[in-house]
Design a protein around this motif. Structure first.
Motif, short mmCIF file in Angstrom:
data_model
loop_
_atom_site.label_atom_id
_atom_site.label_comp_id
_atom_site.label_asym_id
_atom_site.label_seq_id
_atom_site.Cartn_x
_atom_site.Cartn_y
_atom_site.Cartn_z
N LEU A 88 0.84 -1.19 0.00
CA LEU A 88 0.00 0.00 0.00
C LEU A 88 0.88 1.24 0.00
CD1 LEU A 88 -2.62 -1.02 2.71
CD2 LEU A 88 -2.86 -1.21 0.23
N PRO A 89 0.39 2.35 -0.58
CA PRO A 89 1.16 3.60 -0.54
C PRO A 89 1.29 4.13 0.89
CG PRO A 89 -1.04 3.97 -1.41
CD PRO A 89 -0.88 2.48 -1.31
N ALA A 90 2.40 4.81 1.14
CA ALA A 90 2.67 5.30 2.49
C ALA A 90 1.59 6.26 2.98
CB ALA A 90 4.04 5.99 2.53
N ARG A 91 0.95 6.97 2.06
CA ARG A 91 -0.07 7.95 2.47
C ARG A 91 -1.28 7.29 3.11
NH1 ARG A 91 -4.07 7.74 -1.30
NH2 ARG A 91 -3.53 6.87 -3.35
N MET A 92 -1.41 5.98 2.98
CA MET A 92 -2.57 5.29 3.56
C MET A 92 -2.35 4.90 5.01
SD MET A 92 -4.08 2.89 0.51
CE MET A 92 -5.57 2.53 1.47
N GLN A 93 -1.18 5.18 5.56
CA GLN A 93 -0.94 4.85 6.96
C GLN A 93 -1.83 5.70 7.84
OE1 GLN A 93 3.25 5.29 7.65
NE2 GLN A 93 3.80 3.54 6.41
N THR A 94 -2.66 5.06 8.64
CA THR A 94 -3.63 5.76 9.47
C THR A 94 -3.94 4.94 10.71
OG1 THR A 94 -5.92 6.59 9.56
CG2 THR A 94 -5.49 4.72 8.12
N LEU A 144 -10.15 -1.96 -2.27
CA LEU A 144 -9.16 -0.89 -2.18
C LEU A 144 -9.43 0.23 -3.17
CD1 LEU A 144 -5.78 -2.81 -1.68
CD2 LEU A 144 -7.01 -1.41 -0.01
N ALA A 145 -10.10 -0.07 -4.28
CA ALA A 145 -10.39 0.97 -5.26
C ALA A 145 -11.27 2.06 -4.67
CB ALA A 145 -11.05 0.36 -6.49
N SER A 146 -12.09 1.72 -3.68
CA SER A 146 -12.95 2.72 -3.03
C SER A 146 -12.15 3.63 -2.11
CB SER A 146 -14.06 2.04 -2.24
OG SER A 146 -13.53 1.34 -1.11
N GLN A 147 -10.87 3.27 -1.85
CA GLN A 147 -10.01 4.09 -0.99
C GLN A 147 -9.16 5.06 -1.81
OE1 GLN A 147 -10.43 3.34 2.55
NE2 GLN A 147 -12.09 2.37 1.40
N ARG A 148 -9.55 5.27 -3.08
CA ARG A 148 -8.94 6.26 -3.96
C ARG A 148 -7.50 5.93 -4.32
NH1 ARG A 148 -11.34 12.09 -1.74
NH2 ARG A 148 -13.55 11.52 -1.94
N LEU A 149 -7.18 4.68 -4.50
CA LEU A 149 -5.87 4.31 -5.00
C LEU A 149 -5.81 4.59 -6.50
CD1 LEU A 149 -5.79 2.73 -2.26
CD2 LEU A 149 -4.38 1.04 -3.46
N THR A 150 -4.66 5.00 -6.98
CA THR A 150 -4.46 5.19 -8.41
C THR A 150 -4.34 3.83 -9.09
OG1 THR A 150 -2.05 5.23 -8.26
CG2 THR A 150 -3.20 7.33 -7.91
N VAL A 151 -4.35 3.84 -10.42
CA VAL A 151 -4.19 2.59 -11.16
C VAL A 151 -2.86 1.93 -10.81
CG1 VAL A 151 -3.94 1.56 -13.45
CG2 VAL A 151 -5.71 3.27 -13.04
N ASP A 152 -1.78 2.70 -10.80
CA ASP A 152 -0.47 2.14 -10.48
C ASP A 152 -0.43 1.57 -9.06
OD1 ASP A 152 0.34 2.89 -12.96
OD2 ASP A 152 1.87 4.32 -12.32
N GLU A 153 -1.10 2.24 -8.12
CA GLU A 153 -1.13 1.74 -6.75
C GLU A 153 -1.95 0.46 -6.65
OE1 GLU A 153 -0.62 6.11 -4.54
OE2 GLU A 153 -2.61 5.26 -4.88
N PRO A 217 8.70 -1.83 -5.06
CA PRO A 217 9.52 -1.04 -5.99
C PRO A 217 9.69 -1.71 -7.36
CG PRO A 217 10.52 -1.04 -3.82
CD PRO A 217 9.40 -2.04 -3.78
N GLU A 218 9.79 -3.03 -7.40
CA GLU A 218 9.87 -3.72 -8.70
C GLU A 218 8.62 -3.46 -9.53
OE1 GLU A 218 10.68 -7.88 -8.48
OE2 GLU A 218 12.39 -7.65 -7.15
N SER A 219 7.47 -3.49 -8.88
CA SER A 219 6.21 -3.22 -9.57
C SER A 219 6.18 -1.80 -10.11
CB SER A 219 5.04 -3.46 -8.61
OG SER A 219 3.80 -3.27 -9.25
N ARG A 220 6.57 -0.84 -9.28
CA ARG A 220 6.58 0.56 -9.69
C ARG A 220 7.55 0.80 -10.84
NH1 ARG A 220 8.14 4.00 -4.72
NH2 ARG A 220 7.95 5.68 -6.26
#
Length: 331
Positions: A88-94, A144-153, A217-220
């Motif tokens: 998950l992207p770091a911005r989702m840490q909550t 997870l798509a409802s949590q506003r992740l981008t396509v790449d995420e 990182p490999e995926s990105r």
């Protein structure tokens, strides 16, 4: 601990679990135990120097305990993804915990610091693991798509479900074994959830999922290369050379015989790993391949420009090369 308490107090437990352990009412309600959530108890930190704001328990640990307390609760969305170990992207840490109930079974979960949901998951979409309930990896990915992740995420999160079973061992804090899902099982769930929030991004992302990716990182990097106009690299192929030597490559541009190796921190801090990487590069180069090692700097503006120059130069060298050792590609 009260002399009437039968056993030592766990660090985190439900009221029911405390009663089964023989903890007294005084111990459960008036002895200084912390109450992070309704009907949940944790012991105070034993270290007086510990930062009061430090998180002792993960969202996943709280959610698992709450689900054991109330079997109608299902760990879902971001918290389910964290429990499965999805990338998950770091911005989702909550600090918020996502819990659901199957629609029609009970009311929407309402706890402090908790996001409640209704889900229409079937029996096959909810797993019972160690006394707690959690949405399946495939169902979680769609949520997870409802949590506003981008396509790449979404691609990175989906790639994490398809990791190879002979890759890096999964941390013990996560549940399940690799691979957590298959491309077909992801497609099957997505096909049943045509009206899900973010369905357009999900349909774009599912076509970009790849098996055998070892890290986020490999995926990105793979996606960034495709967006930059490069051939899509093969993910963690096993290259077998004609002389019998073989190796795994993180990302391989097979047409140009270029081996991209993403180096995490452990590659530089562990002497044995560093020597192994150097030996691999020497062997690859001796057989007509060009090894390129990259790290997190590649995701910066200057780092990406430098990587593009190195990759262009490597392709030009490989184009001029007239001979190399024959090889086959396997998994």
């Amino acid at each position: 601990m009260s002399p009437f308490d039968a056993q030592p107090t766990p660090e985190i437990f439900t009221l029911n679990e405390g009663r089964k352990l023989g903890l007294s009412r005084h111990r459960l309600y008036r002895s200084g135990l912390e109450i992070p959530f309704h009907r949940l108890r944790t012991t105070p930190t034993a270290d007086p120097n510990e930062d009061e704001d430090a998180t002792r328990f993960s969202n996943s640990e709280y959610a698992r305990t709450l689900s054991r307390q109330d079997p109608s609760l299902v760990i879902s969305h971001q918290t389910a993804a964290e429990t499965w170990g999805m990338w998950l992207p770091a911005r989702m840490q909550t600090t918020q915990i996502h819990l659901s109930r199957v629609r029609g079974k009970a009311g929407i979960p309402r706890y402090r610091e908790t996001v409640g949901h209704f889900i229409r998951a079937g029996v096959r979409d909810v797993r019972d693991i160690g006394g707690f309930r959690i949405t399946s990896p495939e169902w979680t990915w769609v949520d997870l798509a409802s949590q506003r992740l981008t396509v790449d995420e979404l691609v990175a999160a989906g790639d994490s479900l398809l990791q190879r079973d002979d890759g890096f061992p999964r941390p013990q804090t996560f549940i399940g074994t690799n691979p957590l899902a298959t491309k077909d099982s992801v497609l099957e769930v997505l096909g049943r959830r045509k009206g899900s929030p973010g369905i357009r991004n999900l349909r774009l992302a599912v076509d970009l999922l790849r098996e055998r990716v070892d890290s986020e990182p490999e995926s990105r990097l793979r996606l960034k290369m495709v967006d930059g106009g490069w051939d899509e690299p093969a993910t963690n192929p096993r290259i077998r050379f004609a002389d019998g030597w073989e190796c795994d490559i993180d990302l391989a541009l097979l047409r140009w015989r270029i081996a991209l190796q993403y180096e995490g921190k452990h590659h530089f801090t562990l002497e044995k790993q560093y020597r192994s990487d150097m030996h691999r590069d020497e062997q690859i180069r001796a057989r007509g391949w060009e090894p390129l090692r990259v790290d997190s700097e590649v995701f910066t503006r200057q780092g990406w420009q430098a990587f593009g120059y190195r990759l262009t130069t490597a392709v030009e060298r490989q184009q001029r090369q007239s001979s190399w050792m024959p090889f086959t590609v396997g998994t």
